[in-house]
Structures are given as C-alpha cells and as structure tokens.
Design a protein around this motif. Structure first.
Motif, PDB file in Angstrom:
ATOM      1  N   THR A 194       0.833  -1.202   0.000  1.00 58.93           N
ATOM      2  CA  THR A 194       0.000   0.000   0.000  1.00 58.93           C
ATOM      3  C   THR A 194       0.866   1.251   0.000  1.00 58.93           C
ATOM      4  O   THR A 194       0.578   2.231  -0.707  1.00 58.93           O
ATOM      5  CB  THR A 194      -0.933   0.005   1.222  1.00 58.93           C
ATOM      6  OG1 THR A 194      -1.764  -1.157   1.182  1.00 58.93           O
ATOM      7  CG2 THR A 194      -1.804   1.243   1.238  1.00 58.93           C
TER       8      THR A 194
ATOM      9  N   ASN B 267       2.265   1.641  -3.427  1.00 56.76           N
ATOM     10  CA  ASN B 267       1.196   2.091  -4.306  1.00 56.76           C
ATOM     11  C   ASN B 267       0.929   3.586  -4.126  1.00 56.76           C
ATOM     12  O   ASN B 267       0.783   4.333  -5.101  1.00 56.76           O
ATOM     13  CB  ASN B 267      -0.078   1.294  -4.025  1.00 56.76           C
ATOM     14  CG  ASN B 267      -1.237   1.697  -4.900  1.00 56.76           C
ATOM     15  OD1 ASN B 267      -1.259   1.397  -6.081  1.00 56.76           O
ATOM     16  ND2 ASN B 267      -2.199   2.389  -4.316  1.00 56.76           N
ATOM     17  N   ASP B 268       0.886   4.042  -2.878  1.00 60.17           N
ATOM     18  CA  ASP B 268       0.660   5.464  -2.613  1.00 60.17           C
ATOM     19  C   ASP B 268       1.794   6.313  -3.184  1.00 60.17           C
ATOM     20  O   ASP B 268       1.559   7.414  -3.702  1.00 60.17           O
ATOM     21  CB  ASP B 268       0.524   5.696  -1.111  1.00 60.17           C
ATOM     22  CG  ASP B 268      -0.754   5.117  -0.541  1.00 60.17           C
ATOM     23  OD1 ASP B 268      -1.675   4.828  -1.337  1.00 60.17           O
ATOM     24  OD2 ASP B 268      -0.826   4.928   0.694  1.00 60.17           O
TER      25      ASP B 268
ATOM     26  N   LEU C 247       1.320   6.631  -6.904  1.00 65.39           N
ATOM     27  CA  LEU C 247       0.222   7.538  -7.233  1.00 65.39           C
ATOM     28  C   LEU C 247       0.597   9.001  -6.994  1.00 65.39           C
ATOM     29  O   LEU C 247       0.189   9.881  -7.750  1.00 65.39           O
ATOM     30  CB  LEU C 247      -1.022   7.167  -6.422  1.00 65.39           C
ATOM     31  CG  LEU C 247      -1.681   5.830  -6.758  1.00 65.39           C
ATOM     32  CD1 LEU C 247      -2.882   5.583  -5.853  1.00 65.39           C
ATOM     33  CD2 LEU C 247      -2.104   5.772  -8.221  1.00 65.39           C
ATOM     34  N   ARG C 248       1.389   9.241  -5.962  1.00 65.17           N
ATOM     35  CA  ARG C 248       1.792  10.623  -5.687  1.00 65.17           C
ATOM     36  C   ARG C 248       2.737  11.174  -6.748  1.00 65.17           C
ATOM     37  O   ARG C 248       2.641  12.341  -7.133  1.00 65.17           O
ATOM     38  CB  ARG C 248       2.475  10.707  -4.310  1.00 65.17           C
ATOM     39  CG  ARG C 248       1.552  10.690  -3.129  1.00 65.17           C
ATOM     40  CD  ARG C 248       2.254  11.183  -1.871  1.00 65.17           C
ATOM     41  NE  ARG C 248       3.526  10.502  -1.624  1.00 65.17           N
ATOM     42  CZ  ARG C 248       3.643   9.377  -0.929  1.00 65.17           C
ATOM     43  NH1 ARG C 248       2.558   8.794  -0.433  1.00 65.17           N
ATOM     44  NH2 ARG C 248       4.832   8.832  -0.737  1.00 65.17           N
TER      45      ARG C 248
ATOM     46  N   SER D  98       1.130  10.028 -11.090  1.00 67.81           N
ATOM     47  CA  SER D  98      -0.250  10.176 -11.558  1.00 67.81           C
ATOM     48  C   SER D  98      -0.309  10.972 -12.860  1.00 67.81           C
ATOM     49  O   SER D  98      -1.062  10.631 -13.779  1.00 67.81           O
ATOM     50  CB  SER D  98      -1.099  10.857 -10.488  1.00 67.81           C
ATOM     51  OG  SER D  98      -1.308  10.006  -9.394  1.00 67.81           O
TER      52      SER D  98
ATOM     53  N   ASP E 111      -6.760  13.536  -4.375  1.00 68.93           N
ATOM     54  CA  ASP E 111      -6.840  12.189  -3.801  1.00 68.93           C
ATOM     55  C   ASP E 111      -7.895  11.354  -4.522  1.00 68.93           C
ATOM     56  O   ASP E 111      -7.691  10.162  -4.772  1.00 68.93           O
ATOM     57  CB  ASP E 111      -7.162  12.264  -2.309  1.00 68.93           C
ATOM     58  CG  ASP E 111      -5.965  12.717  -1.490  1.00 68.93           C
ATOM     59  OD1 ASP E 111      -4.836  12.661  -2.009  1.00 68.93           O
ATOM     60  OD2 ASP E 111      -6.162  13.147  -0.329  1.00 68.93           O
ATOM     61  N   TRP E 112      -9.046  11.978  -4.828  1.00 63.54           N
ATOM     62  CA  TRP E 112     -10.091  11.241  -5.553  1.00 63.54           C
ATOM     63  C   TRP E 112      -9.565  10.804  -6.916  1.00 63.54           C
ATOM     64  O   TRP E 112      -9.768   9.646  -7.319  1.00 63.54           O
ATOM     65  CB  TRP E 112     -11.333  12.131  -5.730  1.00 63.54           C
ATOM     66  CG  TRP E 112     -12.482  11.404  -6.357  1.00 63.54           C
ATOM     67  CD1 TRP E 112     -13.503  10.768  -5.713  1.00 63.54           C
ATOM     68  CD2 TRP E 112     -12.706  11.207  -7.757  1.00 63.54           C
ATOM     69  NE1 TRP E 112     -14.355  10.186  -6.627  1.00 63.54           N
ATOM     70  CE2 TRP E 112     -13.888  10.443  -7.895  1.00 63.54           C
ATOM     71  CE3 TRP E 112     -12.042  11.597  -8.913  1.00 63.54           C
ATOM     72  CZ2 TRP E 112     -14.414  10.067  -9.131  1.00 63.54           C
ATOM     73  CZ3 TRP E 112     -12.554  11.219 -10.152  1.00 63.54           C
ATOM     74  CH2 TRP E 112     -13.718  10.465 -10.250  1.00 63.54           C
TER      75      TRP E 112
ATOM     76  N   ARG F 151      -6.532  10.243  -7.893  1.00 61.64           N
ATOM     77  CA  ARG F 151      -5.540   9.180  -7.764  1.00 61.64           C
ATOM     78  C   ARG F 151      -6.190   7.850  -7.416  1.00 61.64           C
ATOM     79  O   ARG F 151      -5.845   6.815  -7.996  1.00 61.64           O
ATOM     80  CB  ARG F 151      -4.512   9.549  -6.691  1.00 61.64           C
ATOM     81  CG  ARG F 151      -3.571  10.691  -7.075  1.00 61.64           C
ATOM     82  CD  ARG F 151      -2.731  11.107  -5.872  1.00 61.64           C
ATOM     83  NE  ARG F 151      -1.803  12.191  -6.213  1.00 61.64           N
ATOM     84  CZ  ARG F 151      -1.096  12.856  -5.322  1.00 61.64           C
ATOM     85  NH1 ARG F 151      -1.208  12.564  -4.031  1.00 61.64           N
ATOM     86  NH2 ARG F 151      -0.271  13.820  -5.699  1.00 61.64           N
ATOM     87  N   GLN F 152      -7.108   7.890  -6.464  1.00 61.56           N
ATOM     88  CA  GLN F 152      -7.684   6.640  -5.963  1.00 61.56           C
ATOM     89  C   GLN F 152      -8.719   6.035  -6.899  1.00 61.56           C
ATOM     90  O   GLN F 152      -9.001   4.833  -6.799  1.00 61.56           O
ATOM     91  CB  GLN F 152      -8.310   6.870  -4.582  1.00 61.56           C
ATOM     92  CG  GLN F 152      -7.315   7.269  -3.516  1.00 61.56           C
ATOM     93  CD  GLN F 152      -6.206   6.238  -3.319  1.00 61.56           C
ATOM     94  OE1 GLN F 152      -6.444   5.036  -3.401  1.00 61.56           O
ATOM     95  NE2 GLN F 152      -4.987   6.709  -3.077  1.00 61.56           N
ATOM     96  N   TRP F 153      -9.265   6.824  -7.805  1.00 59.07           N
ATOM     97  CA  TRP F 153     -10.243   6.284  -8.741  1.00 59.07           C
ATOM     98  C   TRP F 153      -9.682   6.241 -10.168  1.00 59.07           C
ATOM     99  O   TRP F 153      -9.411   5.158 -10.695  1.00 59.07           O
ATOM    100  CB  TRP F 153     -11.539   7.099  -8.701  1.00 59.07           C
ATOM    101  CG  TRP F 153     -12.436   6.694  -7.578  1.00 59.07           C
ATOM    102  CD1 TRP F 153     -12.698   7.381  -6.430  1.00 59.07           C
ATOM    103  CD2 TRP F 153     -13.172   5.466  -7.479  1.00 59.07           C
ATOM    104  NE1 TRP F 153     -13.552   6.675  -5.625  1.00 59.07           N
ATOM    105  CE2 TRP F 153     -13.858   5.493  -6.250  1.00 59.07           C
ATOM    106  CE3 TRP F 153     -13.319   4.348  -8.314  1.00 59.07           C
ATOM    107  CZ2 TRP F 153     -14.684   4.444  -5.828  1.00 59.07           C
ATOM    108  CZ3 TRP F 153     -14.138   3.300  -7.895  1.00 59.07           C
ATOM    109  CH2 TRP F 153     -14.806   3.354  -6.675  1.00 59.07           C
TER     110      TRP F 153
ATOM    111  N   PHE G 245      -5.942   4.903 -10.371  1.00 62.25           N
ATOM    112  CA  PHE G 245      -5.991   3.515  -9.920  1.00 62.25           C
ATOM    113  C   PHE G 245      -6.572   2.620 -11.015  1.00 62.25           C
ATOM    114  O   PHE G 245      -6.072   1.518 -11.271  1.00 62.25           O
ATOM    115  CB  PHE G 245      -6.832   3.425  -8.652  1.00 62.25           C
ATOM    116  CG  PHE G 245      -6.747   2.104  -7.934  1.00 62.25           C
ATOM    117  CD1 PHE G 245      -5.707   1.860  -7.062  1.00 62.25           C
ATOM    118  CD2 PHE G 245      -7.706   1.126  -8.121  1.00 62.25           C
ATOM    119  CE1 PHE G 245      -5.631   0.647  -6.382  1.00 62.25           C
ATOM    120  CE2 PHE G 245      -7.636  -0.084  -7.457  1.00 62.25           C
ATOM    121  CZ  PHE G 245      -6.601  -0.324  -6.574  1.00 62.25           C
TER     122      PHE G 245
END
Length: 531
Positions: free
Chosen positions: A61, A64-65, A68-69, A72, A331-332, A334-336, A339
């Motif tokens: 995790t 993964n973070d 994404l940071r 992205s 954050d949205w 990145r996470q959607w 991802f």
C-alpha cells in the motif's frame, strides 16, 4: 522502411490461414527464465502474504501510494497522448497498411473479431463495477465539485465518470500496445515477445536480458491480476448460486466453481481459436446484449436515457480536465481514475500479444475501429443501461443499493439490481452464466498469450503453446484465486496486480514511441486494405 513488401508475403498469408485449425504444437520448448521466474515469485508472494499478510499489504500500500503521488500525471497524460497518437495514425499512410501484408487473410470474421476483442479486454469487470462503482460516485462525489450526495447533479457526475473509466481512454491503452505488436510480429517478423515492441526504436538491441525481464514482469502482473479477478468472480458466482438455491455452499462450492472455470477454459484452449475462444466470446457477447435489452425494457427507461444524455454531454465537456484531474480532488483522482488506469496498464502488455495476433489480414484503421471505437461504444451502451439503472433505482429508493454496497461489498449489488427490476431466478441464472462465460472467455485468451510468451518458437504457423503449459498457468491462476477467497488478508496479491501497472506504463509508452517511429517513416504498405 518498408514493412509490408517482399517475397515473404505469400508465405505469410499461407501461414496465417493455417492458424485457423492447427492444434497446439508440442514441439515448442519452454522459455525457462520467462516461465519459471514469475511462477516462483508468485508462489513466494502467496506464501509471504499468508505468513505476514498485514505487513505485506502495508508495504505494498505504501509503494502504491508513492507511485500515485509521483506518477499520476504520467499515467493521465499518457492516456490522452495515446488517443491523439491513434487519431493521427488513423489518417496517416500507416492507417492503410494491411497487418501481415497485402496478401494476408483474416483468421476471424469481423463479428467474431469484435466479440473476442470485447471479451478479452473486459473479463468480469464490466459486470461487477458497472453496478457497484457508480454508487460510490453518486453517494460520495469529490468534495471539490460541491455536489449534494444522491442529487441529480451527482448522478450526472457518476454516469460521466463511468464513461470516463470504461470507454475511450482505457481502450487506447490496449489499442496502442496491440497495434504495435501486430505490426512488429506480422510485418517485421519479430519474435512473439514483448521485447519486440521496442525493435522499431532500438533495433535488435531490444532482444536480450532486458527484453526477457520485461516479459517476466508483465507475465507476473497479469497472472496476479487474473487471480484477483477470478477470486471476485468466484465469490459473485457462489453468492448468486446460494441465493437462487437457498443454501450455503461454503468452501466446497467455491472449489467447485474454480475447478469449473479452469476446466472450461482449458477445454476451450484445446479446441483452438475458432471453436474455443471465438465461440465462447460470441455467445457471451449475445448474452451481454440480452442483459442490456432486459434492463432497458424492465428499468426506468426514460430516466436512464435522460441521465445518459446529460452525462454524455458532461463527459465530452470535461474530457481533458477529468482525464488530468484538474477539476476534482487530487486524492479522488488518484484513488479512482489513476488507480483504474494502473489496472488497465497492468493487463495491457500480455493482452496486447493476443489482440495483435487476431488482427492479421485487416488494416491498421480497422484495428483501431475494432479495438478502440467499437469496444468504447459498447462500454458506453452497457454503462447507460447497467450504471444508469443502478443510479436511478438508488435515487428512487433512498440509497438502498448503496447501503447494501457499504454493508456487504460490491458482489451482491448486481443481483440486487436485477431483483429490483423484477428479474426472477431465470434472469439471475442468465446473469450467473454471463459472469461465468465472461471470465472463461477472457481467461482463455490471456492464458493463451501467457503460455505463448513463456515458450519459444511461436510463429504465425504454430501460434499455440503446448496444452501442458496452458494447464500450468490456468491451474496456477485458479489456485491463487482460491487462496484470495479463503484468506481475505491476502489482498497484497491483488495490490501487486495494480503495482504491475507501473512498469507496464513504460512498456506501453515504448510501444507508443515505436508506433510513432513507424508512422513517421512513411508509407509501409500501399496495398488496398480489406475494408
């Protein structure tokens, strides 16, 4: 450089035609590093996850973070760049080139080509997330947009997001990789390897240890991703069967489902492309259309169509900003969105080998049509029906479907949707069969590509790996999926499939650069394309 002309065309056409009914060759030797390395790493990851599941998940995790940071923007810009590249290629001289040369004959009709491409790329995802994902966006939209959860504005955003995540941008990822491979494999006669994607840029230096490493990494990412997808499919099928039959099947039922899935796609692999993969894909596609028709007839049709029109306008108006995450919370996004892109990237390299193989005898423009445009249109129609009905019914019922999602997870949402539409056990059985076929058809195609990648000597006249190699990969996927189902704390394996999207990102960027090189070099094959 002329990729299409020469005496090899007549020979290649003959070889391609023989692909239709040839049995899998037993003479292909194993590519031992590519076969054993991901197998060993996958086994080690399973053991480590079972032993130290929480620690593994926490580490993955964190990785993964970090991805994404820091990356992205590269994921987001790459998707848009791929679409622009494909549009340019479609109107360039390269667009008229025939894959395999002017004399090459297709191995699939256009309808079968569409069905196989569709089922290879969506697996079970479009069934599960078509109903579950829009509920998140409807009831928990990005704060930056200032939308009231459950409102009509949130509904428009939710549907527009489904169009974003399931149409043009993700299919551009597959199309770039598949088209690059089709050209280097059939027209440049390069080996059946992901390293061949880089030959137009690097020449024969692309083959070697680095190329083998790319094959290994992408093969591992796909196996882990397929296992995660199959695990979700097993749970959904078991839940549906238990719901229809009114009993608790428990672990034995899940083992039986896994055995049925693996056995089915191995039987399909043994029967060849035309009778196996293509036949299953055509049947599955017709089931998809039947499901769409039922939802549009039984559901709140006017509400669904009105929502789709509003969301379609929003999708095109915000296309660039939403792809890049400029008007939603970071954050949205990145996470959607990112991802999602990472998942598509993880599957794309190996899947591209199979998609490229299907395209012989058709033009580059036809490839773009059947791998980008038509699947995207289908995705839009599917989301119009399934996501539209889910959103409308959730709004009308005071977020009852969202309550089920938050309490029980995404697996039962699809069946609750069809129950709310008045579908009885017969409709539920059809949906269950569609879920089963979806995974079998997609797994069959990807196991075929995985097995060919891990053997040597794959050519257009001998396109299939030995059945034993396919059986090893198929059984491995099934066993890992069962571990996922049995041990919920092993989510680290699923995370690994997403992390595979990070190196795959650079593989597909390389494929895009190779396509650019081929397009810039001018006319490749002036022969008239089969249109």
């Amino acid at each position: 450089m002329d990729l299409g002309k020469g005496k090899g065309h007549a020979r290649l056409s003959h070889l391609v035609r023989s692909d239709v009914d040839l049995p899998a060759s037993s003479k292909h030797p194993l590519n031992r590093p590519v076969f054993f390395t991901p197998l060993a790493v996958l086994l080690a990851a399973v053991v480590l996850s079972l032993w130290q599941g929480a620690a593994v998940l926490a580490t993955e995790t964190a990785i993964n973070d970090w991805i994404l940071r820091h990356f992205s923007s590269l994921f987001a810009w790459s998707g848009l760049a791929f679409l622009a590249l494909l549009a340019g290629i479609a109107v360039s001289p390269l667009g008229g080139q025939v894959i395999g040369g002017a004399g090459a004959k297709p191995i699939l009709s256009r309808w079968r080509w569409f069905a196989v491409t569709l089922c290879t790329t969506i697996a079970t995802g479009i069934l599960f997330w078509g109903a579950a994902e829009p509920l998140f966006h409807l009831n928990d939209p990005p704060a930056m947009l200032g939308l009231q959860p459950g409102s009509d504005a949130a509904a428009t955003f939710a549907m527009s997001t489904m169009f974003l995540h399931w149409t043009l941008t993700p299919y551009a990822i597959y199309t770039v990789a598949g088209l690059a491979f089709a050209l280097v494999y059939y027209n440049r006669r390069e080996p059946f390897s992901l390293s061949s994607l880089f030959v137009p840029m690097l020449g024969q230096r692309a083959h070697g240890p680095v190329g083998a490493g790319v094959d290994i990494l992408c093969l591992y990412a796909l196996v882990a991703g397929m296992a995660a997808s199959m695990g979700a499919g097993i749970l959904a099928l078991a839940g549906g069967i238990e719901g229809i039959g009114g009993f608790g099947g428990g672990t034995p039922l899940r083992w039986a489902i896994a055995a049925a899935i693996v056995g089915s796609f191995l039987i399909s692999a043994a029967t060849g492309l035309q009778k196996g993969i293509a036949g299953l894909s055509v049947l599955n596609t017709w089931l998809f259309f039947a499901i769409i028709a039922f939802v549009l007839i039984a559901g709140p049709t006017a509400d669904i169509l009105g929502l789709s029109l509003r969301a379609g306008a929003d999708y095109f108006q915000t296309f660039i900003s939403r792809n890049l995450g400029l008007d939603v919370d970071t954050d949205w996004h990145r996470q959607w969105t990112i991802f999602n892109w990472a998942n598509w990237f993880a599957w794309a390299p190996v899947t591209a080998l199979f998609l490229g193989r299907l395209a012989v005898g058709y033009s580059v423009r036809a490839f773009i049509l059947y791998n980008l445009i038509l699947p995207s249109l289908f995705g839009a129609v599917w989301m119009t029906a399934i996501a539209g009905a889910t959103i409308a019914l959730d709004q009308q019922s005071g977020a009852s479907l969202y309550a089920i999602l938050t309490a029980q997870g995404p697996d039962p949402v699809l069946f609750r949707l069809f129950s709310a539409l008045g579908g009885g056990s017969g409709v539920a059985a059809i949906v269950l069969f569609a879920i089963f076929l979806s995974y079998v058809a997609g797994a069959d195609a990807n196991v075929s590509a995985m097995s060919a990648l891990s053997t040597r000597g794959i050519t257009p006249d001998a396109p299939e790996a030995p059945l034993g190699v396919q059986a090893v990969w198929g059984i491995t996927v099934g066993l890992v999926a069962l571990v996922l189902v049995a041990r919920g704390g092993i989510d680290g394996i699923r995370m690994m499939s997403v992390l595979g999207g990070f190196p795959a990102l650079f593989v597909i960027i390389g494929a895009a650069l190779s396509l650019t090189v081929m397009a810039v070099r001018g006319r490749h094959d002036a022969a008239p394309a089969r249109s």
